[in-house]
Write a protein that holds these residues in place. Structure first.
Motif, mmCIF file in Angstrom:
data_model
loop_
_atom_site.group_PDB
_atom_site.id
_atom_site.type_symbol
_atom_site.label_atom_id
_atom_site.label_comp_id
_atom_site.label_asym_id
_atom_site.label_seq_id
_atom_site.Cartn_x
_atom_site.Cartn_y
_atom_site.Cartn_z
ATOM 1 N N ARG A 204 0.836 -1.182 0.000
ATOM 2 C CA ARG A 204 0.000 0.000 0.000
ATOM 3 C C ARG A 204 0.885 1.251 0.000
ATOM 4 N NH1 ARG A 204 -5.465 0.409 2.122
ATOM 5 N NH2 ARG A 204 -6.013 2.609 2.110
ATOM 6 N N ILE B 228 -10.531 -2.908 -11.050
ATOM 7 C CA ILE B 228 -11.766 -2.823 -10.254
ATOM 8 C C ILE B 228 -12.629 -1.657 -10.720
ATOM 9 C CG2 ILE B 228 -12.652 -2.386 -7.936
ATOM 10 C CD1 ILE B 228 -10.309 -3.964 -6.845
ATOM 11 N N ASP B 265 -11.335 -2.513 2.369
ATOM 12 C CA ASP B 265 -10.970 -3.407 1.268
ATOM 13 C C ASP B 265 -12.065 -4.418 0.971
ATOM 14 O OD1 ASP B 265 -8.628 -2.091 1.020
ATOM 15 O OD2 ASP B 265 -7.364 -3.627 1.924
ATOM 16 N N MET B 266 -12.594 -5.005 2.039
ATOM 17 C CA MET B 266 -13.652 -6.002 1.873
ATOM 18 C C MET B 266 -14.875 -5.360 1.237
ATOM 19 S SD MET B 266 -12.804 -9.011 3.000
ATOM 20 C CE MET B 266 -13.274 -10.163 4.248
ATOM 21 N N LEU B 269 -14.623 -4.821 -2.512
ATOM 22 C CA LEU B 269 -14.789 -6.018 -3.336
ATOM 23 C C LEU B 269 -16.228 -6.497 -3.330
ATOM 24 C CD1 LEU B 269 -11.608 -8.119 -2.624
ATOM 25 C CD2 LEU B 269 -12.214 -6.823 -4.651
ATOM 26 N N ALA B 270 -16.830 -6.496 -2.148
ATOM 27 C CA ALA B 270 -18.205 -6.979 -2.038
ATOM 28 C C ALA B 270 -19.110 -6.129 -2.917
ATOM 29 C CB ALA B 270 -18.665 -6.932 -0.586
ATOM 30 N N VAL B 272 -18.323 -4.360 -5.571
ATOM 31 C CA VAL B 272 -18.088 -4.557 -6.997
ATOM 32 C C VAL B 272 -18.674 -5.885 -7.463
ATOM 33 C CG1 VAL B 272 -16.325 -4.749 -8.756
ATOM 34 C CG2 VAL B 272 -16.062 -3.100 -6.941
ATOM 35 N N ILE B 273 -18.524 -6.932 -6.635
ATOM 36 C CA ILE B 273 -19.106 -8.225 -7.010
ATOM 37 C C ILE B 273 -20.625 -8.099 -7.114
ATOM 38 C CG2 ILE B 273 -19.513 -10.594 -6.231
ATOM 39 C CD1 ILE B 273 -16.703 -10.649 -5.139
ATOM 40 N N LEU B 276 -21.531 -6.393 -10.282
ATOM 41 C CA LEU B 276 -21.355 -7.279 -11.438
ATOM 42 C C LEU B 276 -22.512 -8.252 -11.578
ATOM 43 C CD1 LEU B 276 -17.795 -8.703 -12.020
ATOM 44 C CD2 LEU B 276 -19.339 -7.625 -13.631
ATOM 45 N N LEU C 124 -22.803 -14.981 -15.975
ATOM 46 C CA LEU C 124 -21.982 -13.995 -16.675
ATOM 47 C C LEU C 124 -21.181 -14.677 -17.776
ATOM 48 C CD1 LEU C 124 -20.656 -12.131 -13.541
ATOM 49 C CD2 LEU C 124 -22.449 -11.399 -15.092
ATOM 50 N N TYR C 128 -16.812 -10.716 -18.531
ATOM 51 C CA TYR C 128 -17.434 -10.438 -17.234
ATOM 52 C C TYR C 128 -17.223 -11.586 -16.265
ATOM 53 C CZ TYR C 128 -19.401 -6.474 -19.537
ATOM 54 O OH TYR C 128 -19.521 -5.311 -20.207
ATOM 55 N N VAL C 132 -15.310 -11.418 -12.642
ATOM 56 C CA VAL C 132 -15.907 -11.808 -11.360
ATOM 57 C C VAL C 132 -15.050 -12.891 -10.690
ATOM 58 C CG1 VAL C 132 -17.531 -13.660 -11.951
ATOM 59 C CG2 VAL C 132 -18.127 -12.017 -10.196
ATOM 60 N N PHE C 134 -11.845 -13.047 -10.986
ATOM 61 C CA PHE C 134 -10.720 -12.270 -10.447
ATOM 62 C C PHE C 134 -11.079 -11.716 -9.067
ATOM 63 C CE2 PHE C 134 -9.560 -7.742 -9.922
ATOM 64 C CZ PHE C 134 -8.224 -7.889 -9.609
ATOM 65 N N LEU C 135 -12.267 -11.129 -8.984
ATOM 66 C CA LEU C 135 -12.695 -10.548 -7.706
ATOM 67 C C LEU C 135 -12.840 -11.618 -6.628
ATOM 68 C CD1 LEU C 135 -15.300 -8.024 -9.062
ATOM 69 C CD2 LEU C 135 -13.105 -7.490 -8.036
ATOM 70 N N GLN C 138 -9.509 -12.281 -5.188
ATOM 71 C CA GLN C 138 -9.074 -11.237 -4.261
ATOM 72 C C GLN C 138 -9.780 -11.383 -2.919
ATOM 73 O OE1 GLN C 138 -6.472 -10.330 -6.247
ATOM 74 N NE2 GLN C 138 -6.751 -8.272 -5.490
ATOM 75 N N MET C 139 -11.070 -11.672 -3.006
ATOM 76 C CA MET C 139 -11.898 -11.825 -1.818
ATOM 77 C C MET C 139 -11.362 -12.978 -0.964
ATOM 78 S SD MET C 139 -14.831 -10.176 -1.269
ATOM 79 C CE MET C 139 -16.134 -10.215 -0.075
ATOM 80 N N LEU C 142 -8.224 -11.980 0.910
ATOM 81 C CA LEU C 142 -8.553 -11.114 2.046
ATOM 82 C C LEU C 142 -9.166 -11.909 3.191
ATOM 83 C CD1 LEU C 142 -10.075 -7.797 0.681
ATOM 84 C CD2 LEU C 142 -8.077 -8.098 2.130
#
Lengths: 386, 289, 331
Positions: A204, B228, B265-266, B269-270, B272-273, B276, C124, C128, C132, C134-135, C138-139, C142
């Motif tokens: 970061r 993103i 951060d979470m 992502l949540a 954006v998902i 989508l 999707l 797309y 998704v 990809f996301l 990442q999720m 985390l």
């Protein structure tokens, strides 16, 4: 396909090993790029200088044999997968006698089963207690973890600054999680409130939102802890950009040069920093001059510490009369005390904490940045700083 | 700090990263819209931009405006060449094009690493000092980023709306076949669009260089963020990239200030998902043919 | 595929397929024989280690191919590998489940998660879906990082026991090689069988033209979910194998970069046939090690080779023989 590749390797290997008869290989696995590179290159420099000393003196004389030393250095990228591959290569392919590195706790945890199984000494900078655990008898540590110096150093700094509310940001990984406990309790013991804490992902660069959050909690002192050198510099810079005028303290591995480079002398003025050793020692200054002559730029303070441990291993080999019998070598290393190195006298410690004696201890110091340079203001031992 | 101060402060912080994300995402989405290529090397052009700025501004002491122009020229031409040499032959297939950009990214990042070394290089501020409005504090260097980025985005928008090439690019993005029938030379548009796209990333890099310092790895995070943002705004949509960039900047800034980094951060992502899944084409994207 | 001339005269249709069957038996036997000798022939354990990683990479690439051949590209494949790795490691560490059993449970568990997720995200299409996944990757990272009570956060899980079957430990590198080889071979044969079955034919028509396939009455979403479930489940098993082999996993073990690496294997090897994935894995996994001697240039050469392969062999490495023949024929 795979077979052809393997054949290629075999021939490449035959070419690669056709060197002189009495050659001994020492391995290095450390981050040579990315976030921890300042530390990794300092370790590599330490190894190269130590080896240069020996090769210039005609080689390492162990028993009746004299060895020319060769270095095999691999980048760990601060990543456990790459560290494991590198260490496999060092152990089985290069047949390294010992390994300098790895830095970082995750890479260490990942490769320590391999080095223990194959009886290879490692010199780590990782703060994880795994490094000192009884079941990994060949894992040594050159750098003092925060745990050891947090209490003496923080109690000195808190008294000096009258700090009451301390804010800090830690990297969200093993190192950060270990440090945050040590540092928070040290501040508590010194009578300060260190509850304003947050974690960030490595890599970061924009900390303004997080710092805003901490500043809103009314902190008067900011603790840089063991954040990577460049990150620490960005933190200082961004704190000042947010108008923070309070004190900034670094209770973590040496990063002063990077902080000064990134944040500038003005923003860093008055910074309290942990110094891995007393930088005013003539031997330390001589080492630093030699390092900078050889590599240019600046020198991270990890370098003389690793240099010292590397020499203790060579000393152990000479005393044991072998370069292969690791158990005999570590037994001889354990007998070394008040070992002279550029950073001061080195001893082993750790019995009461981990039940092992493989932590290198060199008296450390506290510095205060003034005019773009850290000045030693107190020297410390395990009990207190003064 | 009272709540209002905190909100204003966060708003400005969000605007700084938001405009940077927008600059990154515009180029990213432009290339996707026109060429159907997901450019994984986009972040490396950000990195190259920051190094060009470092050399011209910190080492040669040129005026910063000049630095920006050189950055645009150098990276734009390099981008056009890369498109012509490496991407054009592979464009027929979306996936192959994507992997090729990955290879380009590896080569560029490691070349920079070899040439410049790993350690980050600080760069002097273009403008320094702090601005205070009561309890709210900003640094001029960040305000400068917002203003400069806004100007660049404005200029880009004008170019796309008014110029012949800009309109041709929009036409190609909308419907390649129809554009061809209209007599637009698609083969000339592609290198131009790619060069312009990566030049925008380079401008972002140059603007942020004094703020975050310069290293071979600075492009990685902006690249992931652009990814993103583009999902958020809608693939191929330029207004979507601007809106998505600003929105993401705000979410990050307010999220991190109010709830801490991990929650932010979470949350990102949540969100954006969710977008989508509910609206795959993003906030402003068009339905794909 | 390669065919071995077995000196049969005038084969009928039935005996041709019979011959194909025997050819495969011979090939598999041959592969087994080569594999049996491999650990002994390699110069040292480092090579065995690289061979092991290559086999597991092959499993990842094949499993990704299964998803790819229904027209979807997963950019979160490493997350499923990671899911399997954590599941198996935790089962064996916390609940004392024997590592081989935990590996199987992890595979099934990962497949279940993929099935549930797939039902939602496989609506999707194209890019797309790529985004998704990809996301999702990442999720996952985390989550692993922050669910510390379960995953031990960034510290990772240490001392994961090696796989043991009937008292035989597959911990040592040469022994693990056999385990990895058997699993790899099973996955390979399974993938081959799948591509030959009615499933495979449906997969094919979906990959070629999803709209056409739909209008032909093929329930595309059903097949996509099945492929996604199988592919991700196999990735989970592969991840679990890594966990028990390295005996340590952390959030850094399976990241976005791994997902990208698997896709690269697929493309560089060749996507049109399943063994392209295998060729890609066998080529790319050891490649960085061959380039070590070039020090700083190592990664640059790696990237350049990637671009060159794409540029000169758009069909991937498996198209090399055909391309060579074409060039030879042209002269």
């Amino acid at each position: 396909m795979k077979k052809t590749l393997l054949c290629l390797t075999v021939s490449a290997l035959a070419l690669g090993t056709a060197a002189g008869a009495e050659t001994m290989t020492v391995g290095l696995v450390a981050p040579l790029s990315g976030g921890g590179a300042a530390w990794g290159t300092a370790m590599k420099g330490a190894l190269e200088l130590a080896v240069e000393d020996i090769n210039n003196a005609g080689g390492l004389k162990v028993g009746d044999t004299t060895y020319d030393i060769r270095i095999a250095a691999y980048d760990s990228h601060y990543n456990p997968n790459d560290a494991v591959t590198a260490v496999n290569r060092l152990v089985f392919e290069d047949e390294a006698t010992f390994i300098v590195g790895p830095l970082g706790s995750a890479p260490l945890a990942a490769l320590v089963p391999t080095t223990t199984e194959n009886k290879k000494i490692t010199i780590t900078g990782g703060f994880t207690p795994i490094a000192m655990a009884e079941e990994h008898p060949y894992s040594f540590r050159a750098v003092l973890p925060t745990q050891i110096y947090a209490n003496p150093q923080i109690s000195y700094v808190v008294t000096e600054l009258g700090a009451q509310k301390v804010g800090s940001l830690f990297p969200n990984d093993e190192t950060g999680q270990t440090m945050s406990n040590d540092i928070a309790s040290a501040y508590q013991n010194a009578g300060a409130d260190a509850s304003a804490v947050d974690y960030y992902e490595r890599g970061r660069v924009d900390f303004v939102p997080l710092l805003t959050r901490l500043l809103a909690q009314g902190i008067d002192t900011f603790e840089l802890d063991g954040s990577p050198p460049q990150t620490a510099g960005l933190l200082v810079r961004q704190l000042r950009e947010l108008g923070f005028t309070g004190n900034i303290v670094r209770t973590g591995g040496d990063a002063t040069d990077d902080i000064l480079a990134v944040a500038g002398a003005e923003a860093s003025e008055g910074l309290y920093v942990h110094m891995e050793y007393d930088g005013s020692l003539p031997s330390a200054q001589a080492y630093q001059t030699r390092y900078i002559d050889a590599y240019g730029g600046t020198m991270n303070a990890f370098s003389p510490l690793f240099y010292t441990t590397i020499n203790m291993i060579f000393e152990g080999m000479k005393a044991a009369g072998t370069i292969d019998d690791t158990d005999a070598i570590i037994a001889e290393m354990g007998k070394l005390s008040d070992f002279d190195g550029p950073a001061g006298k080195a001893n082993w410690m750790g019995q009461e904490i981990w039940g092992t004696m493989r932590q290198q201890y060199i008296p450390y110091a506290i510095g205060k940045v003034s005019g773009g340079k850290p000045e030693v203001i107190a020297t410390c031992d395990l009990e207190k700083c003064e | 700090m009272d709540l209002l101060t905190l909100l204003v402060q966060s708003g400005v912080n969000g605007l700084v990263i938001g405009t940077m994300y927008a600059l990154m995402a515009i180029g990213f989405t432009l290339v996707f819209g026109i060429m159907r290529v997901v450019n994984f090397a986009h972040g490396e052009f950000y990195m190259i931009g920051s190094f060009v700025a470092f050399i011209t501004y910190a080492q040669w002491h040129l005026p910063f405006a000049m630095t920006l122009l050189i950055t645009i020229a150098v990276v734009g031409i390099a981008g056009a060449l890369i498109e012509w040499l490496l991407i054009r032959p592979l464009r027929a297939d979306e996936l192959t094009g994507m992997i090729a950009t990955l290879g380009i990214s590896v080569v560029l990042q490691n070349s920079a690493l070899m040439y410049f070394g790993a350690s980050p290089r600080p760069m002097p501020d273009v403008v320094s000092g702090l601005v205070r409005f009561g309890p709210v504090v900003f640094s001029w260097s960040r305000i400068f980023v917002i203003v400069a980025a806004a100007l660049v985005i404005g200029a880009f928008w004008l170019f796309m709306q008014k110029s012949r090439t800009g309109r041709a690019m929009r036409a190609v993005a909308q419907d390649r076949e129809a554009a061809l029938i209209q007599g637009i030379d698609v083969e000339r548009i592609f290198p131009f669009a790619f060069g312009m796209s990566v030049a925008l990333a380079a401008v972002a890099g140059a603007l942020m260089a004094p703020v975050f310092s310069v290293s071979p790895f600075v492009g990685i995070t902006p690249m992931l963020k652009a990814f993103i943002v583009v999902i958020l705004g809608g693939l191929g949509s330029i207004p979507g990239a601007v809106l998505g960039g600003l929105l993401l900047g705000m979410i990050e800034s307010f999220g991190a200030t109010l709830f801490g980094a991990l929650v932010a951060d979470m949350l990102q992502l949540a969100l954006v998902i969710a977008i989508l899944l509910v609206r795959p084409t993003g906030l402003m994207g068009r339905k794909e043919a | 595929m390669n065919t071995v001339d077995t000196h049969m005269t005038q084969p009928t249709a039935a005996s041709a397929s019979q011959r194909g069957f025997w050819t495969r038996i011979v090939l598999v036997t041959l592969a087994c024989a080569v594999a049996y000798a491999t650990p002994g022939l390699l110069p040292n354990l480092f090579y065995v280690h690289i061979a092991n990683l290559t086999l597991v990479s092959g499993i990842f690439a094949l499993s990704l191919w299964i998803i790819y051949c229904v027209g979807q590209l997963s950019l979160g494949h490493a997350a499923f590998a990671g899911l399997g790795a954590y599941a198996s490691a935790l089962l064996s560490l916390r609940l004392g489940v024997p590592p081989f059993v935990s590996l199987l449970i992890a595979g099934i568990g990962t497949a279940t998660v993929a099935a549930l997720l797939g039902a939602v995200i496989l609506r999707l299409r194209g890019v797309y879906f790529v985004l998704v996944t990809f996301l999702f990757g990442q999720m996952f990272t985390l989550m692993v990082l922050n669910w510390q009570s379960l995953t031990n956060g960034a510290n990772g899980l240490i001392s994961i026991p090696p796989i043991t079957i009937l008292g035989l430990s597959f911990g040592p590198r040469p022994v693990f090689f056999y385990f990895a080889f058997v699993v790899f071979l099973l996955v390979l044969l399974f993938t081959w069988a799948l591509s030959r079955s009615t499933f495979g034919r449906a997969f094919d028509s979906i990959e070629q033209n999803i709209d056409l396939a739909e209008s032909c009455g093929i329930d595309t979403s059903k097949y996509q979910i099945i492929a996604f479930t199988i592919g991700s489940g196999i990735a989970g098993v592969g991840g679990a194998m890594i966990a028990h082999y390295i005996r340590y996993i952390s959030p850094d073990t399976f990241t976005f970069h791994n997902s990208v690496a698997y896709i690269t294997m697929l493309v560089v090897g060749g996507r049109s046939l399943f063994w392209g994935a295998v060729v890609g894995a066998a080529f790319l996994t050891p490649l960085p090690e061959f380039l070590r001697d070039f020090a700083g240039l190592q990664h640059i050469i790696y990237g350049a080779i990637m671009i060159l392969v794409l540029r000169l062999l758009p069909g991937g490495l498996i198209s090399l023989p055909a391309t060579l023949r074409r060039i030879g024929g042209g002269k």
